[in-house]
Design a protein around this motif. Structure first.
Motif, PDB file in Angstrom:
ATOM      1  N   SER A  76      -1.404  -0.884   4.648  1.00 15.22           N
ATOM      2  CA  SER A  76      -2.434  -1.134   3.632  1.00 15.22           C
ATOM      3  C   SER A  76      -2.287  -0.149   2.479  1.00 15.22           C
ATOM      4  N   GLU A  77      -1.789   1.047   2.779  1.00 14.64           N
ATOM      5  CA  GLU A  77      -1.575   2.028   1.726  1.00 14.64           C
ATOM      6  C   GLU A  77      -0.541   1.511   0.717  1.00 14.64           C
ATOM      7  N   LEU A  78       0.561   0.989   1.250  1.00 17.34           N
ATOM      8  CA  LEU A  78       1.596   0.445   0.364  1.00 17.34           C
ATOM      9  C   LEU A  78       1.095  -0.795  -0.360  1.00 17.34           C
ATOM     10  N   ALA A  79       0.289  -1.604   0.332  1.00 21.73           N
ATOM     11  CA  ALA A  79      -0.250  -2.796  -0.318  1.00 21.73           C
ATOM     12  C   ALA A  79      -1.144  -2.392  -1.487  1.00 21.73           C
ATOM     13  N   LEU A  80      -2.007  -1.375  -1.247  1.00 22.04           N
ATOM     14  CA  LEU A  80      -2.888  -0.910  -2.325  1.00 22.04           C
ATOM     15  C   LEU A  80      -2.076  -0.378  -3.492  1.00 22.04           C
ATOM     16  N   ASP A  81      -0.992   0.301  -3.190  1.00 23.77           N
ATOM     17  CA  ASP A  81      -0.139   0.828  -4.258  1.00 23.77           C
ATOM     18  C   ASP A  81       0.426  -0.318  -5.106  1.00 23.77           C
ATOM     19  N   LEU A  82       0.885  -1.358  -4.455  1.00 18.61           N
ATOM     20  CA  LEU A  82       1.415  -2.507  -5.209  1.00 18.61           C
ATOM     21  C   LEU A  82       0.332  -3.144  -6.079  1.00 18.61           C
ATOM     22  N   ILE A  83      -0.857  -3.312  -5.460  1.00 18.07           N
ATOM     23  CA  ILE A  83      -1.970  -3.912  -6.211  1.00 18.07           C
ATOM     24  C   ILE A  83      -2.268  -3.069  -7.447  1.00 18.07           C
ATOM     25  N   ASP A  84      -2.257  -1.767  -7.255  1.00 19.91           N
ATOM     26  CA  ASP A  84      -2.535  -0.849  -8.346  1.00 19.91           C
ATOM     27  C   ASP A  84      -1.486  -0.985  -9.460  1.00 19.91           C
ATOM     28  N   ARG A  85      -0.229  -1.045  -9.045  1.00 21.23           N
ATOM     29  CA  ARG A  85       0.852  -1.177 -10.037  1.00 21.23           C
ATOM     30  C   ARG A  85       0.726  -2.488 -10.815  1.00 21.23           C
ATOM     31  N   ALA A  86       0.416  -3.559 -10.098  1.00 15.74           N
ATOM     32  CA  ALA A  86       0.302  -4.854 -10.771  1.00 15.74           C
ATOM     33  C   ALA A  86      -0.839  -4.824 -11.779  1.00 15.74           C
ATOM     34  N   GLU A  87      -1.960  -4.214 -11.352  1.00 16.57           N
ATOM     35  CA  GLU A  87      -3.112  -4.154 -12.260  1.00 16.57           C
ATOM     36  C   GLU A  87      -2.778  -3.386 -13.515  1.00 16.57           C
ATOM     37  N   ARG A  88      -2.149  -2.231 -13.307  1.00  9.43           N
ATOM     38  CA  ARG A  88      -1.851  -1.379 -14.452  1.00  9.43           C
ATOM     39  C   ARG A  88      -0.868  -2.048 -15.406  1.00  9.43           C
ATOM     40  N   SER A  89       0.053  -2.804 -14.825  1.00  7.07           N
ATOM     41  CA  SER A  89       1.076  -3.411 -15.691  1.00  7.07           C
ATOM     42  C   SER A  89       0.630  -4.760 -16.232  1.00  7.07           C
ATOM     43  N   GLY A  90      -0.483  -5.282 -15.734  1.00 12.00           N
ATOM     44  CA  GLY A  90      -0.946  -6.589 -16.221  1.00 12.00           C
ATOM     45  C   GLY A  90      -0.078  -7.727 -15.741  1.00 12.00           C
ATOM     46  N   LEU A  91       0.660  -7.506 -14.668  1.00 13.18           N
ATOM     47  CA  LEU A  91       1.540  -8.560 -14.145  1.00 13.18           C
ATOM     48  C   LEU A  91       0.920  -9.210 -12.923  1.00 13.18           C
ATOM     49  N   THR A  92       1.380 -10.421 -12.631  1.00  9.94           N
ATOM     50  CA  THR A  92       0.877 -11.133 -11.454  1.00  9.94           C
ATOM     51  C   THR A  92       1.601 -10.643 -10.209  1.00  9.94           C
ATOM     52  N   LEU A  93       0.807 -10.370  -9.170  1.00  3.14           N
ATOM     53  CA  LEU A  93       1.346 -10.055  -7.839  1.00  3.14           C
ATOM     54  C   LEU A  93       0.678 -11.016  -6.870  1.00  3.14           C
ATOM     55  N   MET A  94       1.476 -11.686  -6.063  1.00  2.00           N
ATOM     56  CA  MET A  94       0.903 -12.693  -5.162  1.00  2.00           C
ATOM     57  C   MET A  94       1.618 -12.645  -3.821  1.00  2.00           C
ATOM     58  N   PRO A  95       0.867 -12.513  -2.719  1.00  2.00           N
ATOM     59  CA  PRO A  95       1.484 -12.587  -1.396  1.00  2.00           C
ATOM     60  C   PRO A  95       1.593 -14.055  -0.988  1.00  2.00           C
ATOM     61  N   GLY A  96       2.632 -14.390  -0.227  1.00  2.00           N
ATOM     62  CA  GLY A  96       2.899 -15.794   0.099  1.00  2.00           C
ATOM     63  C   GLY A  96       2.228 -16.256   1.387  1.00  2.00           C
ATOM     64  N   HIS A  97       0.900 -16.368   1.373  1.00  2.00           N
ATOM     65  CA  HIS A  97       0.199 -16.898   2.552  1.00  2.00           C
ATOM     66  C   HIS A  97       0.170 -18.419   2.466  1.00  2.00           C
ATOM     67  N   THR A  98       1.300 -19.020   2.841  1.00  2.00           N
ATOM     68  CA  THR A  98       1.505 -20.448   2.635  1.00  2.00           C
ATOM     69  C   THR A  98       0.431 -21.313   3.279  1.00  2.00           C
ATOM     70  N   PHE A  99      -0.079 -20.875   4.435  1.00  2.00           N
ATOM     71  CA  PHE A  99      -1.051 -21.722   5.145  1.00  2.00           C
ATOM     72  C   PHE A  99      -2.322 -21.973   4.343  1.00  2.00           C
ATOM     73  N   LEU A 100      -2.612 -21.091   3.364  1.00  2.00           N
ATOM     74  CA  LEU A 100      -3.808 -21.330   2.550  1.00  2.00           C
ATOM     75  C   LEU A 100      -3.634 -22.558   1.659  1.00  2.00           C
ATOM     76  N   TYR A 101      -2.427 -23.081   1.615  1.00  2.00           N
ATOM     77  CA  TYR A 101      -2.146 -24.277   0.822  1.00  2.00           C
ATOM     78  C   TYR A 101      -1.845 -25.486   1.704  1.00  2.00           C
ATOM     79  N   SER A 102      -2.004 -25.293   3.008  1.00  2.00           N
ATOM     80  CA  SER A 102      -1.753 -26.389   3.940  1.00  2.00           C
ATOM     81  C   SER A 102      -2.957 -27.331   3.941  1.00  2.00           C
ATOM     82  N   PRO A 103      -2.730 -28.633   3.669  1.00  2.00           N
ATOM     83  CA  PRO A 103      -3.870 -29.554   3.585  1.00  2.00           C
ATOM     84  C   PRO A 103      -4.800 -29.524   4.812  1.00  2.00           C
ATOM     85  N   PRO A 104      -4.297 -29.451   6.063  1.00  2.00           N
ATOM     86  CA  PRO A 104      -5.266 -29.377   7.165  1.00  2.00           C
ATOM     87  C   PRO A 104      -6.122 -28.106   7.118  1.00  2.00           C
TER      88      PRO A 104
END
Lengths: 358, 358, 358, 358
Positions: C116-144
């Motif tokens: 979670s520490e590394l995840a927070l660091d990535l989130i922080d970097r993305a925020e500061r740079s104004g870039l999109t960061l997205m984890p690939g939780h594919t099941f959230l797009y599964s129709p069922p």
């Protein structure tokens, strides 16, 4: 084509890949392209379809394959050894005949032709030219089908009392043919392969539910010389997909279900009449033993089929999906059509007087 | 028996329980005893079987019921209002006729009689005597069957394109009749009840796998005046139990599976041909919508059936499982037998010139 | 990255396709290539893997895509807008951080990072740079999964009493991580998405059956603030594939089975305690009504997911599979690991004092 | 009771039937009456329940059995050899203790008593009096359970890695006990019988969904000294009936499904780590071989269980469902309750210092 040419034809291949043109890019053709492209000893050098947009769709995936809407381009190209035809049934004979004429080996999707007469003509042409002709009865290469055949032929099931099969689900009405011409080649080739005999009598009832005159459901009964009887239900209109065949033998029974993770199940079950039947003391014994789902190989049948075509071309041998089976399948379908035309009357199947493939 | 007697017969009951004798204590008879014993408005007063040991077996459970090996004891007992017959088919007519002769109402297990001639004779006798005669087509009281009928009759399924049914498993060969006489009454009564019409044509293929000459598997096709076609597979020899019927309508489809926890499933699926069929632009639409398993009541069909018999006796009305259906079922079986005798030829079913029950 | 840069970054796209590099061509990477190649608003311009042979394997299919074994080539290429990372978990942070540093939008396979520490660091970097960061939780797009969420969030199921889920079958042991890090992101992201809340307590038991120290089976219990409890079973060692989740609500229940043709089934069943509970007269009512299998869309989840990534990049919005969910999933996995380390003790999950993504 | 008494007690029986009184005629008691009535070497001489209407209901079926609402009538009747108790758990100890006091052998429904202390007291009383005491763990006589045990004990499955079991469906909330006391005796007795060892640690999460404070769903983890871990899910609230147990061994796996026609299925599947684990070249082999459903005997478990009780009384031997197992089951349930009380904390199970049954 002369014998010499034919001889040369096969010799030419040497160690190199068989160069194939795929004709017809509808529902099934792209699968032929994909598999022929991946097999180690074939190479797709051209694809052909009357509809340019079907060709264009393949460009991103196969940028190096030659694309043409003109069949003559295929026929005239000496670099092409063989043609794989996946077009509507009504065109099978003309396209295959022209390819044989042009000295190409021919793989043609099932059924071999639109009538037994046309099938016999193709067989005759292939024989005379010394070229390979092979109908694409893919199910003969399906591991569950061959596992079932081994169980039947080895005697493990005993005498085959009867076979009951359903191939139904919703979808894929064909515009030009009945469900019998569309799905029948599957079941009739499988039965022919399993039983190693042709039915002697066929009867059928059908209905064109959606399009009047085009049967989309059929109930077909077959009787074999060995005494085995079979029922085949086929439909494009059914609540859920069924691909289930029960094979009932005197020793064991098998259920082959193409939609299951356990496509072949062997039931050590049966009924025995232990003594010479005495009517006063009727007493049957029922066995209901273990059920075994053997491990079935998962190789794609189309790969095995096209490899077999390739071997047949190279060695001049008959493939498992032979013209003999191809012709027999067409003859069963014709008998079904005749029974339908005669209101369900049983239609005897006589062997043709001279069998081109004998 | 005179009209007066008959009138008296029903009037006699008043508010008291119907007194029933059960004849035949083989496989099914004990179920009749059990249910008639438990129903609030019937009472089993006697049981009868030629085999004393079958009677003795029931003593611990029903110590107060009179037991006899002589049918005459039943016929001669004026305290008995009705007879429930569960004996081999070949005895149905003689036993039922004697009971009617003796002024008893008659419930007789399916099929009503061993031929349509004998069935008509029984119907005639019952009519003349003013007594109730009822064949025991239990499935007409099965909640999944009535749920399916409601779906068909209400129009929810649209036109019924076809019906395909399998009733197979290992076991219960009957010594004296074919699988068609044994299992056919189930499926033919259900079809008759669902469709409200008789088939116009029947064809069949069968085999006596275990006992030569006694069919233990049959594939039967039926065609109805409305255009519906049906296939019925029945067998005493099958790898696993199937009790599955698919009903394919123009709007929806139903699967009725008697072995499932969800015995009725409704599929909102189908194919539509939106425009007047133009061959150039063939385009079908497929619907594959929700699937619903309605809650189906779990009442035992035999209870409902015997209650209906009781009501029919009391009120002089026709039960759901009517003699009309009973006769029609026998006529379908006879047509199947004729088709089998003629090598699978389609056999037309003409209505009898005068219908005893019209 | 300044606001201007960010603005430029997204503005640059205009109407043109997003140019993506796919990094990592093991099991999953080729799927990213395939889908990004087919989507109308993305284009794969480069693929990168340390193993040259994995690159070479893709050449025949994607002859025009640039291939490289050097990540710097990707980072240094200004024509590349975004990077899609499908490498081992231990590399996620370093690769994603470098890409953000280089001004690329980042899609990274689940889990977002190895802690979670590394995840927070990535989130922080993305925020500061104004870039999109997205984890690939594919099941959230599964129709069922989304159908089930709609049923939960709409209140149709009532209060969610409990959830029980099994994700097991034989195969796919990972060399470097436990089954919890491998399969947990699926179930924990689904639960997080369905429940819209984090568990407050987690406990788990596991075993490394094949490789000592690497759990390949785990039984995990979760308790939620709303009172819902959940059990998650995950294993790489199981006799048959199960992907089954039961969601039990106070009004209705749902079974989501990813291996079934009817992936979502709604049971109108439940138990009711009609009156204020009096111990003397305990009487529950059970409802067991209809079961409905709604039609569920068959779109490939990966397509929907990568389209959502593309939209997020274009519009600067959070995708459904957000960094918030990505971080929460890692935190649940860490809590499971802690419970395992403490012999199955329940581990409370406190919210971090300051939430980087709040 | 002295040795002489005990000797007399058993000797008294000689060749005659065991005379049993059944106490408690709720849900299960009538089954005890039915089976004890039918077994060749037992005879039900009395039934006892506080509710007269439950007794009256049995009269038509068992007109010769003595019926009483007073337990003292049973205790005081010297003609009664044994008592079979099927009353609420909270009464087990008092009723069983009184019966032993009165010199009767005792069969008591599971669980043996409402606490391990009370169970130990009963065991002690039975030992001192030389009478048989047997808890009714019926599943230990279920053919699929014994088939599975044979597979485990014979080594055919290899080491048992883990067991995962679900026993859920809608219905049968008990008014006075939790789902753990109601269903736990089934699963814990089966696990104890299969594994021949007690768990060393238990943890659990539960919820009282319908009645606050009465758990109707529980997720329970168990760890065994051999390394085996187990998960048991039990619920009175579930969308569909599940009675499924997966046993994963190092050689083979078994699925025992009590709702299936094939209740035991053996999977010749597994994963192997062929060489001493080298992290650089991690390579597992997966086997997925045949699946076998052995024929499983269909004898009613309750018959086998009560016959075993009868033998135990006659011969003074321990039945399979022994007091040792009965006590162990109660101790596991108590550990589950303790874990629930401690918020899911793992609870160690120590062997009692002196084992009454050692």
């Amino acid at each position: 084509m002369t014998d010499a040419q034919s001889h040369n034809g096969r010799a030419h291949l040497g160690g190199r890949r068989l160069r194939v043109a795929v004709v017809g890019l509808g529902y099934w053709g792209p699968n032929l392209v994909r598999v022929l492209h991946e097999l180690p000893d074939t190479r797709v050098v051209a694809v052909c379809d009357l509809q340019a947009e079907l060709l264009i769709r393949l460009v991103p995936r196969y940028p190096t394959i030659r694309m043409t809407t003109k069949y003559e381009d295929v026929l005239g190209d000496d670099a092409i050894d063989a043609v794989a035809i996946a077009t509507p049934i009504s065109t099978h004979h003309a396209l295959a005949a022209a390819a044989l004429e042009a000295g190409k080996h021919v793989f043609v999707e099932k059924p071999l032709a639109g009538s037994s007469e046309l099938a016999l003509d193709l067989i005759d042409r292939a024989e005379r030219s010394g070229l390979t002709l092979m109908p694409g009865h893919t199910f003969l290469y399906s591991p569950p089908v061959t596992t079932s055949r081994d169980l039947i032929r080895s005697g493990e099931l005993g005498d085959i009392f009867f076979v009951s099969t359903s191939r139904v689900n919703l979808g894929l009405h064909q515009p030009d043919v009945s469900v019998v011409w569309d799905l029948g080649p599957h079941d009739f080739s499988i039965l022919r392969y399993w039983m190693d005999e042709m039915p002697v009598r066929v009867s059928a009832v059908s209905r064109g539910c959606i399009i009047n005159g085009t049967p989309d459901v059929a109930f077909i009964n077959l009787e074999f010389p060995s005494g085995t009887i079979a029922h085949v239900e086929m439909s494009w209109l059914a609540p859920s997909k069924l691909r289930r065949t029960a094979i009932v033998g005197s020793r064991k029974m098998v259920v082959y279900d193409d939609t299951s993770n356990e496509p072949v199940r062997i039931f050590d079950s049966g009924a025995d009449l232990p003594e010479p039947e005495t009517f006063g003391e009727f007493r049957l014994t029922y066995r209901a033993g273990a059920i075994v789902s053997p491990r079935v190989d998962a190789t794609e049948p189309l790969q095995l089929e096209l490899s077999d075509f390739c071997q047949a071309v190279r060695n001049g041998t008959q493939p498992r999906s032979s013209v003999e089976i191809g012709l027999d399948v067409v003859r069963v379908i014709e008998a079904v059509d005749q029974s339908l035309a005669e209101g369900g009357a049983p239609v005897p199947l006589a062997l043709p007087e001279t069998q081109a493939y004998a």
